[in-house]
Each structure stands twice: as structure tokens, then as C-alpha cells.
Design a protein around this motif. Structure first.
Motif, PDB file in Angstrom:
ATOM      1  N   GLU A  61       0.838  -1.196   0.000  1.00  0.00           N
ATOM      2  CA  GLU A  61       0.000   0.000   0.000  1.00  0.00           C
ATOM      3  C   GLU A  61       0.877   1.251   0.000  1.00  0.00           C
ATOM      4  N   ASP A 122      -3.409   4.352  -2.234  1.00  0.00           N
ATOM      5  CA  ASP A 122      -3.559   3.159  -3.060  1.00  0.00           C
ATOM      6  C   ASP A 122      -3.520   1.950  -2.128  1.00  0.00           C
ATOM      7  N   PRO A 128      -8.472   4.097  -6.066  1.00  0.00           N
ATOM      8  CA  PRO A 128      -7.774   4.619  -4.884  1.00  0.00           C
ATOM      9  C   PRO A 128      -8.723   5.417  -3.994  1.00  0.00           C
TER      10      PRO A 128
END
Ligand SMILES: [Zn+2]
Length: 294
Positions: A61, A122, A128
């Protein structure tokens, strides 16, 4: 040494994070040759982004924070990977205003209260997460507290300082963030508010206390659960391959013109200042590869 120390207090009803980012800010000052004003502004955004990236769950991430303002500093962009790894860029790194004294700069004028904070996360999902709030003060701590409260639905108290010494280096950077969980009872909120008020001047506190000491000294006498400490770092992930995209963005005509003019194309990474040089043959290869793909 820099660190991010986190704990849950009052039976998990309040999250407290203390973070020290002095080395990280000094790395940014060195890489970008920042003026004291630019160092405080970029340093604060890097520090908050380091905290935010440490909250990411998965290793893959990532997030980015964009502060758009109407002050003399211009845009600030910080990108972060999970675990407190950040890199950043400020548009007007040489901007100067008369300092406020004691290592503090005039961010109210440097950033101003017109503009936005945009955060893109993200999280490996299809789309997103995008959160955006307006700047409310221009000092960044109240602006980010407002962002967390308004956009992420987590009422937040944030003390944040980046102190710059006479020689232009950072003498202390970091902060304390306190977030009560939803449904936290009023009597706990009152206690927390009282403690939070003692973090004015957190930059000076961080000169003498480590983040883990702050958690112990201010919250250790309540029921507390500590998390492992993390070291925030300035880390750029740029690569030759990624930078070759800049040549595609430049366009075929302009890249040929640049080659004719200079014999090679130099692309500089905004985040770390690393230079990538592409020869005539490199550029031909990049375009051939591009044509092959489309
Ligand atoms: Zn780079």
C-alpha cells in the motif's frame, strides 16, 4: 534517532502516536538545499506522511499527499510507502520570509489559508481512496488535524513542529497525534484534551525526550498497549525505467529537438535529485519500445 511510537490508551479508546523526524527532515534539506521556510513546510508534510504511511496495513500500500496553496512556497508533494518511507518535493525551495524566532518560520504567510490538502491512498483496491479538505490555517498542523477529522472521520488533535537552526539545519522535528475512537466517553475526552494542551512546543519536548518516552511520561499511568516502534526514512524509488517515461511525456518532437541541441537528455528526479542521462541511442530505444507497446 528518528522513530514513530504508537500506543492505544484507555482500553483501546484513544490512539496516541509520537514521532520524531529530525534526521528525515535534515535528509530533505540536504537533498533539496531547502531554505528554512521551505524546510519547515516540506518537513511538516514529510512528517505527517511518515505517520500516515505507518498506518497502512499492507506492504504494497502507498499514499501521496499534495498541498496546493496560494502562498510563496507553491505546491508540496510527498509520496510514501508503507512503514514510514517517504520522499517529497516543494515547488519554491528557495522561498524566504522573515522568521518568527526560536527556529520557527512564518508558514501562515508561506502557505496561507487558501488551498487544499489532497491525500490519495492506493490500498490495492480497484479505485484509490481520495480525500480532500481546504487549508484552514496554513500552519499545517491544524490543516492536517482538520483533514483527519473532516475527510477520514477521525477527530484529531495534532501537535507538529519543525525547528530550523541558524545554520539552516533542522534542530528538532516531529509531533504528537491523538485520535479518540468513535464512541469514546466524554470523561476520557476531557482527560485527553488536558494532556494534549501540554504538547504546545512539541519541537522543544522532542529535543529532550524520545517518542517512546513521551508516550510513557504522558500516558503510561493509564491502561496502555504499545505497538512496535518504526524508523521513518527518506526513501526514493526512482529508476531509469521510470524516468524514461519522462521522455515519452516530453513527446517525440521535443525529445528529438533536445537531442539535436544537447546530444543527450538529462532527467532529474524531483524527489531525490538523482540525474539520469539518456543518449541518442537510449532515446531511440525508448521510442521503439513505446511504439511496440501501442
Ligand atoms: Zn529519486
Amino acid at each position: 534517532m528518528d522513530s514513530i511510537a504508537k500506543a492505544l490508551v484507555f482500553d483501546g479508546q484513544v490512539k496516541v502516536v509520537a514521532f520524531k523526524t529530525t534526521d528525515l527532515v535534515n535528509e530533505a534539506i540536504k537533498l533539496h538545499s531547502l531554505s528554512p521556510l521551505a524546510a519547515e513546510a516540506l518537513g511538516k508534510v514529510l512528517s505527517v506522511a511518515a505517520y500516515m504511511s505507518n498506518e497502512l496495513k499492507g506492504e504494497k500500500e502507498k499514499l501521496s499527499v499534495h498541498v496546493q496553496d496560494k502562498g510563496v512556497l507553491g505546491s508540496i508533494i510527498v509520496a510514501a510507502d508503507a512503514g514510514g518511507k517517504v520522499r517529497g518535493y516543494i515547488q519554491n525551495k528557495d522561498a524566504v520570509l522573515p522568521p518568527l524566532g526560536n527556529g520557527r518560520q512564518d508558514l501562515f504567510k508561506g502557505i496561507g489559508s487558501e488551498g487544499f490538502i489532497t491525500v490519495i491512498k492506493d490500498l490495492g483496491l480497484k479505485d484509490p481512496y481520495v480525500g480532500k479538505t481546504e487549508l484552514v490555517r496554513g500552519n499545517l498542523e491544524e490543516d492536517f488535524a482538520w483533514y483527519f477529522t473532516r475527510s477520514e472521520g477521525s477527530p484529531t488533535a495534532l501537535a507538529l513542529e519543525v525547528l530550523i537552526g541558524e545554520d539552516g539545519t533542522c534542530t528538532s522535528a516531529g509531533g504528537v497525534l491523538v485520535q479518540p475512537m468513535p464512541g469514546c466517553p466524554e470523561h476520557i475526552l476531557v482527560v485527553v484534551e488536558d494532556i494534549v494542551s501540554s504538547f504546545a512546543g512539541v519541537g522543544d519536548i522532542l529535543k529532550v525526550k524520545e517518542p517512546s518516552d513521551i508516550l510513557k511520561d504522558y500516558f503510561g499511568h493509564f491502561e496502555i498497549e504499545y505497538f512496535p516502534e518504526v524508523t521513518p526514512l527518506y526513501r526514493c524509488k526512482c529508476s531509469r525505467e521510470q524516468m524514461s517515461n519522462a521522455i515519452i511525456t516530453l513527446g517525440r518532437g521535443d525529445s528529438v529537438n533536445l537531442l539535436m541541441e544537447r546530444g543527450e537528455i538529462e532527467v532529474v528526479c524531483h524527489f531525490c535529485g538523482k540525474k539520469y542521462v539518456f543518449s541518442k541511442q537510449d532515446v531511440i530505444d525508448i521510442w521503439q519500445k513505446y511504439d511496440h507497446k501501442i
